[in-house]
Enzyme design. Structure first.
Site, mmCIF file in Angstrom:
data_model
loop_
_atom_site.group_PDB
_atom_site.id
_atom_site.type_symbol
_atom_site.label_atom_id
_atom_site.label_comp_id
_atom_site.label_asym_id
_atom_site.label_seq_id
_atom_site.Cartn_x
_atom_site.Cartn_y
_atom_site.Cartn_z
ATOM 1 N N GLU A 114 -81.764 4.200 8.050
ATOM 2 C CA GLU A 114 -81.830 3.878 6.610
ATOM 3 C C GLU A 114 -80.938 2.690 6.276
ATOM 4 O O GLU A 114 -80.875 2.242 5.131
ATOM 5 C CB GLU A 114 -81.422 5.086 5.759
ATOM 6 C CG GLU A 114 -82.409 6.236 5.791
ATOM 7 C CD GLU A 114 -83.828 5.811 5.430
ATOM 8 O OE1 GLU A 114 -83.987 5.010 4.493
ATOM 9 O OE2 GLU A 114 -84.774 6.265 6.103
ATOM 10 N N ARG A 152 -84.512 -24.418 16.071
ATOM 11 C CA ARG A 152 -85.352 -25.595 15.789
ATOM 12 C C ARG A 152 -84.591 -26.676 15.031
ATOM 13 O O ARG A 152 -84.967 -27.841 15.061
ATOM 14 C CB ARG A 152 -86.584 -25.191 14.958
ATOM 15 C CG ARG A 152 -87.678 -24.535 15.725
ATOM 16 C CD ARG A 152 -88.915 -24.368 14.850
ATOM 17 N NE ARG A 152 -89.626 -25.616 14.622
ATOM 18 C CZ ARG A 152 -90.428 -26.200 15.502
ATOM 19 N NH1 ARG A 152 -90.628 -25.632 16.670
ATOM 20 N NH2 ARG A 152 -91.039 -27.334 15.224
ATOM 21 N N ASP A 167 -92.487 -30.862 10.133
ATOM 22 C CA ASP A 167 -92.694 -29.421 9.946
ATOM 23 C C ASP A 167 -92.852 -29.085 8.460
ATOM 24 O O ASP A 167 -92.212 -29.714 7.616
ATOM 25 C CB ASP A 167 -91.471 -28.636 10.458
ATOM 26 C CG ASP A 167 -91.572 -28.292 11.935
ATOM 27 O OD1 ASP A 167 -92.665 -28.428 12.507
ATOM 28 O OD2 ASP A 167 -90.539 -27.876 12.501
HETATM 29 C C1 LIG Z 1 -85.739 0.743 7.932
HETATM 30 S S1 LIG Z 1 -84.688 -0.572 7.518
HETATM 31 C C2 LIG Z 1 -83.721 0.100 6.219
HETATM 32 C C3 LIG Z 1 -84.303 -0.210 4.887
HETATM 33 C C4 LIG Z 1 -83.472 0.326 3.731
HETATM 34 N N1 LIG Z 1 -83.557 1.747 3.653
HETATM 35 C C5 LIG Z 1 -83.992 -0.303 2.448
HETATM 36 O O1 LIG Z 1 -85.048 0.152 1.975
HETATM 37 O O2 LIG Z 1 -83.400 -1.272 1.942
HETATM 38 C C6 LIG Z 1 -83.586 -0.655 8.872
HETATM 39 C C7 LIG Z 1 -82.952 -2.011 9.105
HETATM 40 O O3 LIG Z 1 -83.953 -2.996 9.338
HETATM 41 C C8 LIG Z 1 -83.481 -4.256 8.917
HETATM 42 N N2 LIG Z 1 -84.528 -4.842 8.021
HETATM 43 C C9 LIG Z 1 -85.601 -4.208 7.526
HETATM 44 N N3 LIG Z 1 -86.355 -5.000 6.785
HETATM 45 C C10 LIG Z 1 -85.757 -6.220 6.812
HETATM 46 C C11 LIG Z 1 -86.058 -7.486 6.214
HETATM 47 N N4 LIG Z 1 -87.126 -7.637 5.434
HETATM 48 N N5 LIG Z 1 -85.225 -8.523 6.449
HETATM 49 C C12 LIG Z 1 -84.140 -8.367 7.223
HETATM 50 N N6 LIG Z 1 -83.793 -7.184 7.817
HETATM 51 C C13 LIG Z 1 -84.594 -6.123 7.614
HETATM 52 C C14 LIG Z 1 -82.140 -4.052 8.256
HETATM 53 O O4 LIG Z 1 -81.129 -4.440 9.164
HETATM 54 C C15 LIG Z 1 -82.111 -2.566 7.980
HETATM 55 O O5 LIG Z 1 -80.830 -2.041 7.993
#
Ligand SMILES: C[S@@+](CC[C@H](N)C(=O)[O-])C[C@H]1O[C@@H](n2cnc3c(N)ncnc32)[C@H](O)[C@@H]1O
Length: 244
Positions: A114, A152, A167
């Site tokens: 989470e 890049r 780009d």
């Molecule tokens: C399942 S996600 C947790 C999402 C969190 N419960 C929320 O809804 O904000 C698990 C991890 O994936 C990464 N993550 C998920 N989506 C991301 C995004 N769009 N950009 C960057 N990191 C992401 C983050 O590091 C996060 O802690």
């Protein structure tokens, strides 16, 4: 540039060993190392996650191992900003990446489950970066996207440095269309101007296509950009031909 990634799954990053990023790593344009929070656990089961206070689904990355992992990274890269990859962060654009590429050191924190205990965010995270409005299972893929885009921007990373300039987004416009041999494919021919070898005419055509595509697909980008008289004339020409 030096990057340390805090991750439970460093093996995922093997994909960066191919292509342009692979070459940049081999040539030491970028030093990429990993710190695993699991190595900073002090219980027999090496637990890095626990149930959320207040109940509810999922698990949360525990603060103690993360704290120690980030501190270990900071001791190696004292001037680095600590970036948490998070869907709640600012959505990255090419501008953010270009700014990031001017940093000498960066620490990237990949979350799982989470997410990470909020006290780590409050105390140790300098910025939160998102790669888009969708949720991944972990921060590793997001960190790889960031690292690839940063690479890049590093001088010496591309076979031909000019390709960075053309780009999409670098100049605030989308890239123009590209063609290669054969001249006729599936009964479609390459635009004639590209075959004649008149470099000025080719430049003009490419700028017109770039402006036209940005107008068709990303009006928001065009609105942020001041066009020269010549560019405005080219765009008018494109719009005229498009609506004919
Ligand atoms: C399942 S996600 C947790 C999402 C969190 N419960 C929320 O809804 O904000 C698990 C991890 O994936 C990464 N993550 C998920 N989506 C991301 C995004 N769009 N950009 C960057 N990191 C992401 C983050 O590091 C996060 O802690």
């Amino acid at each position: 540039m030096k990057i340390i990634v805090i991750t439970l799954f460093p093996e995922i990053f093997n994909a960066l060993n191919s292509g342009i990023s692979g070459r940049a790593l081999k040539n030491n344009l970028l030093t990429l190392t990993f710190i695993n929070p699991r190595d900073f656990t002090h219980d027999p089961y090496h637990r890095v996650d626990d149930r959320p206070y207040g109940g509810g689904p999922g698990m949360v990355l525990k603060p103690e191992p993360l704290w120690e992992a980030i501190m270990a990274a900071k001791s190696q890269l004292p001037s680095a900003k600590v970036i948490y990859l998070s869907p709640q962060g600012k959505t990255l654009t090419q501008k953010h990446i270009q700014n990031g590429a001017s940093q000498k050191e960066i620490i990237l924190v990949a979350g799982r489950y989470e997410g990470i205990d909020e006290r780590i965010v409050t105390m140790l995270i300098d910025e939160e970066w998102s790669i888009g409005d969708y949720v991944l299972s972990g921060g590793e893929l997001a960190a790889m996207v960031v690292i690839d885009a940063l690479i890049r921007c590093l001088p010496g990373s591309l076979g031909d440095e000019a390709s960075r300039e053309q780009d999409s987004f670098t100049s605030g416009l989308l890239d123009y269309p590209h063609y290669t041999r054969p001249e006729i494919f599936a009964k479609m021919t390459v635009p004639e101007v590209l075959l004649r070898g008149n470099h000025q005419a080719i430049q003009r055509w490419r700028m017109k296509q770039s402006l036209g595509r940005t107008w068709l697909r990303r009006l928001d980008l065009l609105k942020q950009r001041l066009l020269s008289q010549e560019q405005q004339a080219l765009l008018d020409e494109f719009m005229q031909e498009y609506t004919e």
